[in-house]
Design an enzyme around this catalytic site. Sequence first.
Site, mmCIF file in Angstrom:
data_model
loop_
_atom_site.group_PDB
_atom_site.id
_atom_site.type_symbol
_atom_site.label_atom_id
_atom_site.label_comp_id
_atom_site.label_asym_id
_atom_site.label_seq_id
_atom_site.Cartn_x
_atom_site.Cartn_y
_atom_site.Cartn_z
ATOM 1 C CD GLU A 169 -1.720 5.266 -4.123
ATOM 2 O OE1 GLU A 169 -1.876 6.083 -3.202
ATOM 3 O OE2 GLU A 169 -2.660 4.628 -4.635
ATOM 4 N NE ARG B 63 -7.800 3.692 -6.650
ATOM 5 C CZ ARG B 63 -8.743 2.929 -6.103
ATOM 6 N NH1 ARG B 63 -9.114 3.141 -4.847
ATOM 7 N NH2 ARG B 63 -9.310 1.959 -6.797
ATOM 8 C CE LYS C 220 -3.989 2.216 2.033
ATOM 9 N NZ LYS C 220 -3.529 3.521 1.553
ATOM 10 N NE ARG D 15 -15.067 3.476 2.020
ATOM 11 C CZ ARG D 15 -13.874 4.046 1.875
ATOM 12 N NH1 ARG D 15 -12.775 3.333 2.092
ATOM 13 N NH2 ARG D 15 -13.770 5.301 1.501
ATOM 14 C CE LYS E 81 -8.420 1.615 3.417
ATOM 15 N NZ LYS E 81 -8.753 3.052 3.347
ATOM 16 N NE ARG F 272 -10.071 8.626 -2.741
ATOM 17 C CZ ARG F 272 -9.995 7.482 -2.071
ATOM 18 N NH1 ARG F 272 -8.898 6.761 -2.137
ATOM 19 N NH2 ARG F 272 -11.006 7.063 -1.353
ATOM 20 C CG PHE G 53 -3.262 -0.825 -7.875
ATOM 21 C CD1 PHE G 53 -4.623 -0.928 -8.076
ATOM 22 C CD2 PHE G 53 -2.756 0.379 -7.394
ATOM 23 C CE1 PHE G 53 -5.476 0.121 -7.820
ATOM 24 C CE2 PHE G 53 -3.604 1.439 -7.123
ATOM 25 C CZ PHE G 53 -4.968 1.315 -7.332
#
Length: 559
Positions: free
Chosen positions: A299, A254, A249, A414, A420, A269, A339
């Site tokens: 990222e 992002r 991470k 989400r 995370k 983002r 990613f």
Amino acid sequence: MKYAELADLYRRLEKTTLKTLKTKFVADFLKKTPDELLDVIPYLILGKVFPDWDERELGVGEKLLIKAVSMATGVSEREIEDSVRDTGDLGESIALALKKRKQKSFFSQPLTVKRVYDTLVKVAEASGERSQDRKMKYLANIFMDAQPEEGKYIARTVLGTMRTGVAEGILRDAIASAFNVKPELVERAYMLTSDFGYVARVAKEEGNEGLSKVKIQIGKPIRPMLAQNAADVKEALVEMGGKAAFEIKYDGARVQVHKDGDSVVVYSRRLENVTRSIPDVVSAILESIKAERAIVEGELVAVGEEGRPRPFQFVLRRFRRKYNIDEMIEKIPLELNLFDVMFIDGESLIETPFEERRKKLEGLVDESEKIKIAVQLVTSNAEEAQKFYEKALELGHEGVMAKRLDSVYEPGNRGKKWLKVKPTMEDLDLVIIGAEWGEGRRAHLLGSYLVAAFDPHSGEFVPVGKVGSGFTDEDLAEFTRMLKPLIVKEEGKYVEIEPKVVIQVTYQEIQRSPKYRSGFALRFPRYVALREDKSPEEADTIERVAQLYEFQERFKAKR
């Protein structure tokens, strides 16, 4: 369509706090919107001219707006400025100036929505020598024909301070109601295209069937899939079904990359176009991505000494820079760690399991100094995952992401398919909804900010605490400058702020509290950073606060 009709809608929206009534007003207006305006009306209702991902900006501040109104009315700039100090709202002061108008155009005619919109487009596209003068004349031209209430809302649109309480959720429900389609299909289409104008048109012309067939489009960013928290890698493995892909991470920003031949567009983002600020990364993307057309996600990390990551605020400094970009490239070198991939040469991959998307990403990208593929470990062994997590922290990263191997890409959602794992409680991104004037030498500055999370059920921002620490004097001066135009009302030292500004807040813990309507309060909250990369709609929800509270209690129990 006359602009007075849109101004009347703004007025009615402003006068009610009921979400259902706002939705009805917007739906009724959409029903009568002419086809040629259906692409733009949803954004004007939101108080915008363009979608967030459109790189065009009006580039007009309060001073230029006052000059334009003065030119149109004959009322002096000083008089308008004095009025603002009394009303606290430039829109209201412009309405007053239009009432006092000392000169009228001989060929005055009622404003139309099309004329106002076309003028604002010309304002945004004005560039080069004397562009500010041209912007001022364009604006003065419509203010000459504007009625007082029309002028108030034109000004608020220009400044981005509409204050009608219409956010994305209300607009989504209004589109569904206006054209008798399913809200979940409107939501799906919007998550895939981030374009309410396009979605409204499809809803009207093609109904549910058309909305269900909406696909990813190069040049229109997809709403990012989001993650929840896990207390540790063991919990993450259990949630993932016993086996997971663990990735570093990164502490960066992002981004979503759209490649179409020799053209590359990079969205933050917040889905803002940041392409021009990172030409070095764009060049590297063109060399590294082998497909003709693709959408990938990653990222963007600022690289410091010995290749160690620097805090994400350094990336935001690159995003904000519009001039002397070459100098910033030297000062803040960037590295893009990809990613995920959602689209390759006409094929949408969002329904493809993550394990397969990863393989396609590896086949799509030639890694280079600036373009990497996120470091990954696929394992069912908790000890291996723990070592990977500890190594990520040792290298200066935030922690790890755990991803289900069979997870599809769910735009805007989400869920628990991505988790995370971090060593500390997750900071919150919250919206400033109020503030207090300081005392003594800080009497002219706003501080002690009331921060809120979004409640999707009520459609409101509900407070979770006051943040007064972590700010420098320079921070307070900047926030005061930023928030003064957003003051809705003032009672003694307290001011109510229109929810526009997002800040990152750290805290010791989350507590249950009857003090706030949210039911939660942050203990010892502290300001960390301004989140210019996030819109209020992208800030954390009260559901997110509740999830973190539960996660915190589980973490305490394990200790």
